[in-house]
Scaffold this motif. Structure first.
Motif, PDB file in Angstrom:
ATOM      1  N   SER A  35      10.915   7.684  -1.097  1.00 32.06           N
ATOM      2  CA  SER A  35      11.658   7.551  -2.358  1.00 32.06           C
ATOM      3  C   SER A  35      10.446   8.319  -3.333  1.00 32.06           C
ATOM      4  CB  SER A  35      11.654   6.256  -3.035  1.00 32.06           C
ATOM      5  OG  SER A  35      10.730   5.466  -2.919  1.00 32.06           O
ATOM      6  N   ARG A  36      10.467   8.347  -4.378  1.00 32.13           N
ATOM      7  CA  ARG A  36       9.747   9.012  -5.607  1.00 32.13           C
ATOM      8  C   ARG A  36       8.748   8.075  -6.267  1.00 32.13           C
ATOM      9  NH1 ARG A  36      10.409  14.524  -6.076  1.00 32.13           N
ATOM     10  NH2 ARG A  36       9.319  14.262  -8.211  1.00 32.13           N
ATOM     11  N   ARG A  37       8.181   7.229  -5.463  1.00 34.59           N
ATOM     12  CA  ARG A  37       7.509   6.016  -5.794  1.00 34.59           C
ATOM     13  C   ARG A  37       6.017   6.540  -6.199  1.00 34.59           C
ATOM     14  NH1 ARG A  37       7.529   2.609  -0.715  1.00 34.59           N
ATOM     15  NH2 ARG A  37       7.318   4.838  -0.008  1.00 34.59           N
ATOM     16  N   ARG A  38       5.273   6.167  -7.171  1.00 36.79           N
ATOM     17  CA  ARG A  38       4.035   6.652  -7.867  1.00 36.79           C
ATOM     18  C   ARG A  38       3.226   5.516  -7.991  1.00 36.79           C
ATOM     19  NH1 ARG A  38       7.660  10.894  -9.681  1.00 36.79           N
ATOM     20  NH2 ARG A  38       6.857  12.877  -8.766  1.00 36.79           N
ATOM     21  N   GLY A  39       2.015   5.800  -8.308  1.00 38.96           N
ATOM     22  CA  GLY A  39       0.932   4.904  -8.743  1.00 38.96           C
ATOM     23  C   GLY A  39       1.207   3.454  -8.109  1.00 38.96           C
ATOM     24  N   GLU A  40       1.182   2.396  -9.040  1.00 37.65           N
ATOM     25  CA  GLU A  40       0.991   1.045  -8.585  1.00 37.65           C
ATOM     26  C   GLU A  40       2.044   0.818  -7.503  1.00 37.65           C
ATOM     27  OE1 GLU A  40       0.630  -3.605 -10.172  1.00 37.65           O
ATOM     28  OE2 GLU A  40       0.112  -1.763 -11.494  1.00 37.65           O
ATOM     29  N   GLU A  41       3.188   1.000  -7.932  1.00 39.52           N
ATOM     30  CA  GLU A  41       4.541   0.824  -6.851  1.00 39.52           C
ATOM     31  C   GLU A  41       4.281   1.459  -5.483  1.00 39.52           C
ATOM     32  OE1 GLU A  41       9.350   1.688  -6.429  1.00 39.52           O
ATOM     33  OE2 GLU A  41       8.311   2.509  -8.117  1.00 39.52           O
ATOM     34  N   LEU A  42       3.730   2.500  -5.482  1.00 36.89           N
ATOM     35  CA  LEU A  42       3.526   3.130  -4.076  1.00 36.89           C
ATOM     36  C   LEU A  42       2.387   2.637  -3.398  1.00 36.89           C
ATOM     37  CD1 LEU A  42       3.848   5.583  -2.169  1.00 36.89           C
ATOM     38  CD2 LEU A  42       2.367   7.123  -3.539  1.00 36.89           C
ATOM     39  N   GLU A  43       1.274   2.269  -4.141  1.00 36.39           N
ATOM     40  CA  GLU A  43       0.139   1.692  -3.679  1.00 36.39           C
ATOM     41  C   GLU A  43       0.452   0.540  -2.924  1.00 36.39           C
ATOM     42  OE1 GLU A  43      -4.090   0.227  -5.112  1.00 36.39           O
ATOM     43  OE2 GLU A  43      -3.654   2.345  -5.496  1.00 36.39           O
ATOM     44  N   GLN A  44       1.202  -0.360  -3.606  1.00 36.22           N
ATOM     45  CA  GLN A  44       1.756  -1.691  -3.111  1.00 36.22           C
ATOM     46  C   GLN A  44       2.605  -1.575  -1.917  1.00 36.22           C
ATOM     47  OE1 GLN A  44       0.680  -4.849  -3.737  1.00 36.22           O
ATOM     48  NE2 GLN A  44      -0.777  -3.823  -4.985  1.00 36.22           N
ATOM     49  N   ALA A  45       3.469  -0.614  -1.942  1.00 42.65           N
ATOM     50  CA  ALA A  45       4.401  -0.350  -0.731  1.00 42.65           C
ATOM     51  C   ALA A  45       3.330   0.007   0.407  1.00 42.65           C
ATOM     52  CB  ALA A  45       5.445   0.606  -0.943  1.00 42.65           C
ATOM     53  N   ILE A  46       2.471   0.905   0.040  1.00 39.98           N
ATOM     54  CA  ILE A  46       1.370   1.324   1.421  1.00 39.98           C
ATOM     55  C   ILE A  46       0.827  -0.134   1.912  1.00 39.98           C
ATOM     56  CG2 ILE A  46      -0.491   2.499   1.914  1.00 39.98           C
ATOM     57  CD1 ILE A  46       0.384   4.526  -0.125  1.00 39.98           C
ATOM     58  N   LEU A  47       0.267  -1.059   1.069  1.00 43.30           N
ATOM     59  CA  LEU A  47      -0.531  -2.120   1.493  1.00 43.30           C
ATOM     60  C   LEU A  47       0.236  -3.076   1.943  1.00 43.30           C
ATOM     61  CD1 LEU A  47      -2.958  -2.525  -1.930  1.00 43.30           C
ATOM     62  CD2 LEU A  47      -3.456  -1.749   0.346  1.00 43.30           C
ATOM     63  N   GLU A  48       1.645  -3.181   1.794  1.00 41.22           N
ATOM     64  CA  GLU A  48       2.579  -4.141   2.424  1.00 41.22           C
ATOM     65  C   GLU A  48       2.728  -3.418   3.968  1.00 41.22           C
ATOM     66  OE1 GLU A  48       3.948  -7.063   1.849  1.00 41.22           O
ATOM     67  OE2 GLU A  48       2.854  -7.149  -0.067  1.00 41.22           O
ATOM     68  N   ALA A  49       2.918  -2.237   3.881  1.00 41.39           N
ATOM     69  CA  ALA A  49       3.042  -1.484   5.290  1.00 41.39           C
ATOM     70  C   ALA A  49       1.637  -1.672   6.075  1.00 41.39           C
ATOM     71  CB  ALA A  49       3.231   0.020   4.862  1.00 41.39           C
ATOM     72  N   ALA A  50       0.685  -1.609   5.356  1.00 41.04           N
ATOM     73  CA  ALA A  50      -0.542  -1.677   6.383  1.00 41.04           C
ATOM     74  C   ALA A  50      -0.686  -3.189   6.608  1.00 41.04           C
ATOM     75  CB  ALA A  50      -1.787  -1.484   5.449  1.00 41.04           C
ATOM     76  N   PHE A  51      -0.325  -4.410   6.086  1.00 45.32           N
ATOM     77  CA  PHE A  51      -0.339  -5.652   6.423  1.00 45.32           C
ATOM     78  C   PHE A  51       0.582  -5.829   7.697  1.00 45.32           C
ATOM     79  CE2 PHE A  51       0.684 -10.231   6.096  1.00 45.32           C
ATOM     80  CZ  PHE A  51      -0.505 -10.623   6.375  1.00 45.32           C
ATOM     81  N   GLU A  52       1.624  -5.225   7.641  1.00 45.30           N
ATOM     82  CA  GLU A  52       2.819  -5.212   8.604  1.00 45.30           C
ATOM     83  C   GLU A  52       2.208  -4.478  10.077  1.00 45.30           C
ATOM     84  OE1 GLU A  52       5.044  -7.415   8.841  1.00 45.30           O
ATOM     85  OE2 GLU A  52       4.733  -8.126   7.030  1.00 45.30           O
ATOM     86  N   GLU A  53       1.560  -3.227   9.729  1.00 44.79           N
ATOM     87  CA  GLU A  53       1.091  -2.554  10.975  1.00 44.79           C
ATOM     88  C   GLU A  53      -0.148  -3.570  11.523  1.00 44.79           C
ATOM     89  OE1 GLU A  53       0.273   1.141  13.149  1.00 44.79           O
ATOM     90  OE2 GLU A  53       1.912   0.236  12.139  1.00 44.79           O
ATOM     91  N   PHE A  54      -1.022  -4.053  10.638  1.00 42.87           N
ATOM     92  CA  PHE A  54      -1.912  -4.688  11.249  1.00 42.87           C
ATOM     93  C   PHE A  54      -1.649  -6.115  12.184  1.00 42.87           C
ATOM     94  CE2 PHE A  54      -5.032  -8.115  10.870  1.00 42.87           C
ATOM     95  CZ  PHE A  54      -6.189  -7.757  11.703  1.00 42.87           C
ATOM     96  N   ARG A  55      -0.447  -6.756  11.635  1.00 48.41           N
ATOM     97  CA  ARG A  55      -0.098  -7.989  12.319  1.00 48.41           C
ATOM     98  C   ARG A  55       0.548  -7.594  13.504  1.00 48.41           C
ATOM     99  NH1 ARG A  55       3.191 -12.172   8.489  1.00 48.41           N
ATOM    100  NH2 ARG A  55       4.780 -10.386   8.621  1.00 48.41           N
ATOM    101  N   GLU A  56       1.477  -6.651  13.388  1.00 46.38           N
ATOM    102  CA  GLU A  56       2.088  -6.020  14.852  1.00 46.38           C
ATOM    103  C   GLU A  56       1.117  -5.481  15.814  1.00 46.38           C
ATOM    104  OE1 GLU A  56       5.797  -3.930  14.511  1.00 46.38           O
ATOM    105  OE2 GLU A  56       6.570  -5.250  12.823  1.00 46.38           O
ATOM    106  N   ALA A  57       0.158  -4.485  15.395  1.00 52.38           N
ATOM    107  CA  ALA A  57      -0.467  -3.460  16.390  1.00 52.38           C
ATOM    108  C   ALA A  57      -2.090  -4.104  16.419  1.00 52.38           C
ATOM    109  CB  ALA A  57      -0.450  -2.189  15.782  1.00 52.38           C
ATOM    110  N   GLY A  58      -2.533  -4.907  15.501  1.00 49.69           N
ATOM    111  CA  GLY A  58      -4.007  -5.517  15.534  1.00 49.69           C
ATOM    112  C   GLY A  58      -4.855  -4.392  15.382  1.00 49.69           C
ATOM    113  N   TRP A  59      -6.127  -4.537  15.120  1.00 45.99           N
ATOM    114  CA  TRP A  59      -6.997  -3.680  14.830  1.00 45.99           C
ATOM    115  C   TRP A  59      -6.993  -2.369  15.606  1.00 45.99           C
ATOM    116  CZ3 TRP A  59     -10.286  -2.638  10.949  1.00 45.99           C
ATOM    117  CH2 TRP A  59     -11.214  -1.752  10.999  1.00 45.99           C
ATOM    118  N   THR A  60      -6.972  -2.492  16.968  1.00 47.46           N
ATOM    119  CA  THR A  60      -7.108  -1.413  18.021  1.00 47.46           C
ATOM    120  C   THR A  60      -5.733  -0.413  17.927  1.00 47.46           C
ATOM    121  OG1 THR A  60      -8.252  -2.620  19.402  1.00 47.46           O
ATOM    122  CG2 THR A  60      -7.571  -0.726  20.411  1.00 47.46           C
ATOM    123  N   GLY A  61      -4.667  -1.046  17.655  1.00 45.20           N
ATOM    124  CA  GLY A  61      -3.333  -0.154  17.478  1.00 45.20           C
ATOM    125  C   GLY A  61      -3.026   0.226  16.063  1.00 45.20           C
TER     126      GLY A  61
END
Length: 198
Positions: A7-33
């Motif tokens: 979507s055309r998210r920008r600024g804080e909305e986009l940053e929060q979406a990325i940080l949520e995605a990072a958290f999910e990625e870390f929980r599923e893949a761990g540091w190595t993955g």
């Protein structure tokens, strides 16, 4: 792994979406993955968008965890240094539980072989939490006359957070009694030893 619709998210909305995605990625893949590509797919954005904000996975994970820490506005004013410290540590414990003991241990274990990553991660998180203590708990205590800036050394400033973090990493939980014990038996006596009226 589910990819979010771009979507055309920008600024804080986009940053929060990325940080949520990072958290999910870390929980599923761990540091190595954990990969920036994986985060970008989850967030429905591109790697260049991530790299414009964070140079690598240490920085994005530090930002991710920092985004889950209590905000200064959330720290209640109880009227005393003791009460404020316990209240803030209670909030910090809630956020630690959101991240999880396994995730924290995994991250620390993975970065232990990379001294620079380890330094950046711990420095980032310690600075976030120490800043929160300084802006809320200690600022109020100074205004009330319980302490002065001279009573606070660098180690004493971060002592409550160090105690809580270590307790959580070892035991996976911090009881109310343990939080009160940290403050009553360690933090306040250390400040009194430097002349504070607490």
């Amino acid at each position: 792994m589910e990819r979010k619709v771009a979507s055309r998210r920008r600024g804080e909305e986009l940053e929060q979406a990325i940080l949520e995605a990072a958290f999910e990625e870390f929980r599923e893949a761990g540091w190595t993955g954990f990969t920036m590509e994986g985060v970008a797919k989850r967030a429905g954005t591109s790697k260049p968008v991530l790299y414009r904000r964070w140079p690598g996975k240490v920085q994005i994970l530090t930002a991710c965890i920092a985004s889950r820490l209590p905000r200064a506005s959330a720290a209640p004013d109880t009227g005393s240094l003791r009460g404020d410290t316990i209240a803030l540590l209670t909030l910090a414990h809630e956020r630690m539980r959101m991240i999880g003991q396994s995730a924290m241990l995994g991250m620390l274990a993975e970065v232990s072989s990379d001294p620079e990553a380890h330094r950046q991660l711990l420095a980032g998180l310690v600075n976030e939490l120490t800043g929160l203590l300084t802006k809320t708990v200690y600022a109020r205590a100074i205004a009330r006359g319980e302490i002065t800036g001279e009573h606070l050394t660098e180690r004493l400033t971060r002592l409550p957070i160090d105690l809580a973090r270590n307790e959580f990493i070892i035991f996976g939980h911090i009881s109310r009694e343990a939080l009160e014990s940290m403050v009553d038996e360690v933090v306040l006596p250390a400040l009194r030893a430097r002349g504070a009226n607490v």
